[in-house]
Motif scaffolding. Sequence first.
Motif, PDB file in Angstrom:
ATOM      1  N   LEU A  48       0.869  -1.255  -0.141  1.00 34.93           N
ATOM      2  CA  LEU A  48      -0.169   0.049  -0.083  1.00 34.93           C
ATOM      3  C   LEU A  48       0.960   1.318  -0.077  1.00 34.93           C
ATOM      4  O   LEU A  48       1.893   1.289   0.833  1.00 34.93           O
ATOM      5  CB  LEU A  48      -0.813   0.171   1.075  1.00 34.93           C
ATOM      6  N   ASN A  49       0.518   2.180  -0.804  1.00 40.26           N
ATOM      7  CA  ASN A  49       1.273   3.473  -0.815  1.00 40.26           C
ATOM      8  C   ASN A  49       0.441   4.616   0.219  1.00 40.26           C
ATOM      9  O   ASN A  49      -0.612   4.754   0.095  1.00 40.26           O
ATOM     10  CB  ASN A  49       1.145   4.057  -2.152  1.00 40.26           C
ATOM     11  N   ALA A  50       1.201   5.111   0.964  1.00 35.80           N
ATOM     12  CA  ALA A  50       0.702   6.161   1.855  1.00 35.80           C
ATOM     13  C   ALA A  50       1.522   7.454   1.950  1.00 35.80           C
ATOM     14  O   ALA A  50       2.556   7.409   1.476  1.00 35.80           O
ATOM     15  CB  ALA A  50       0.894   5.630   3.315  1.00 35.80           C
ATOM     16  N   LEU A  57      -3.995   6.635   3.378  1.00 34.65           N
ATOM     17  CA  LEU A  57      -3.977   5.734   2.487  1.00 34.65           C
ATOM     18  C   LEU A  57      -5.038   6.189   1.445  1.00 34.65           C
ATOM     19  O   LEU A  57      -6.304   6.709   1.692  1.00 34.65           O
ATOM     20  CB  LEU A  57      -4.452   4.195   3.074  1.00 34.65           C
ATOM     21  N   GLU A  94       3.288  -4.461   3.276  1.00 36.24           N
ATOM     22  CA  GLU A  94       4.050  -3.438   3.079  1.00 36.24           C
ATOM     23  C   GLU A  94       3.470  -1.956   2.907  1.00 36.24           C
ATOM     24  O   GLU A  94       2.571  -1.799   1.947  1.00 36.24           O
ATOM     25  CB  GLU A  94       4.983  -3.659   2.007  1.00 36.24           C
ATOM     26  N   ILE A  95       3.898  -0.976   3.562  1.00 32.66           N
ATOM     27  CA  ILE A  95       3.301   0.335   3.524  1.00 32.66           C
ATOM     28  C   ILE A  95       4.430   1.270   3.129  1.00 32.66           C
ATOM     29  O   ILE A  95       5.217   1.494   4.186  1.00 32.66           O
ATOM     30  CB  ILE A  95       2.430   0.953   4.703  1.00 32.66           C
ATOM     31  N   LYS A  96       4.437   1.723   2.215  1.00 37.73           N
ATOM     32  CA  LYS A  96       5.635   2.648   1.484  1.00 37.73           C
ATOM     33  C   LYS A  96       4.960   4.011   1.840  1.00 37.73           C
ATOM     34  O   LYS A  96       4.087   4.690   1.315  1.00 37.73           O
ATOM     35  CB  LYS A  96       5.625   2.554   0.131  1.00 37.73           C
TER      36      LYS A  96
END
Length: 98
Positions: free
Chosen positions: A6-8, A46, A66-68
């Motif tokens: 996930l992109n954050a 998010l 995974e959170i980027k």
Amino acid sequence: MANFVLNAQARAEDKQGKGASRRLRREFLIPAIIYGGNAEPVAVTLELREVVKALESNSFFEEVVEIKIGDKVENVKIQALQRHPAKNTPMHADFKRA
């Protein structure tokens, strides 16, 4: 490597609270927090569509995600997910560092 990425974006302190969270949800964003481990808690935002897509799989609740956040990657497990009572859309997520 985790199956879910996930992109954050990190949230500033002035973008936290009830009013700010409501404004984020109107823009199809979800407020979330990452905590645990030896690091300080991090408030993030998010994208709703990414979270809804990940929630289609039951393994999202069991596996490491995974959170980027920019160039930093956090390996976390979902701890809690609040949903809207009528629409069933995610409203807030809590992640615990793995």
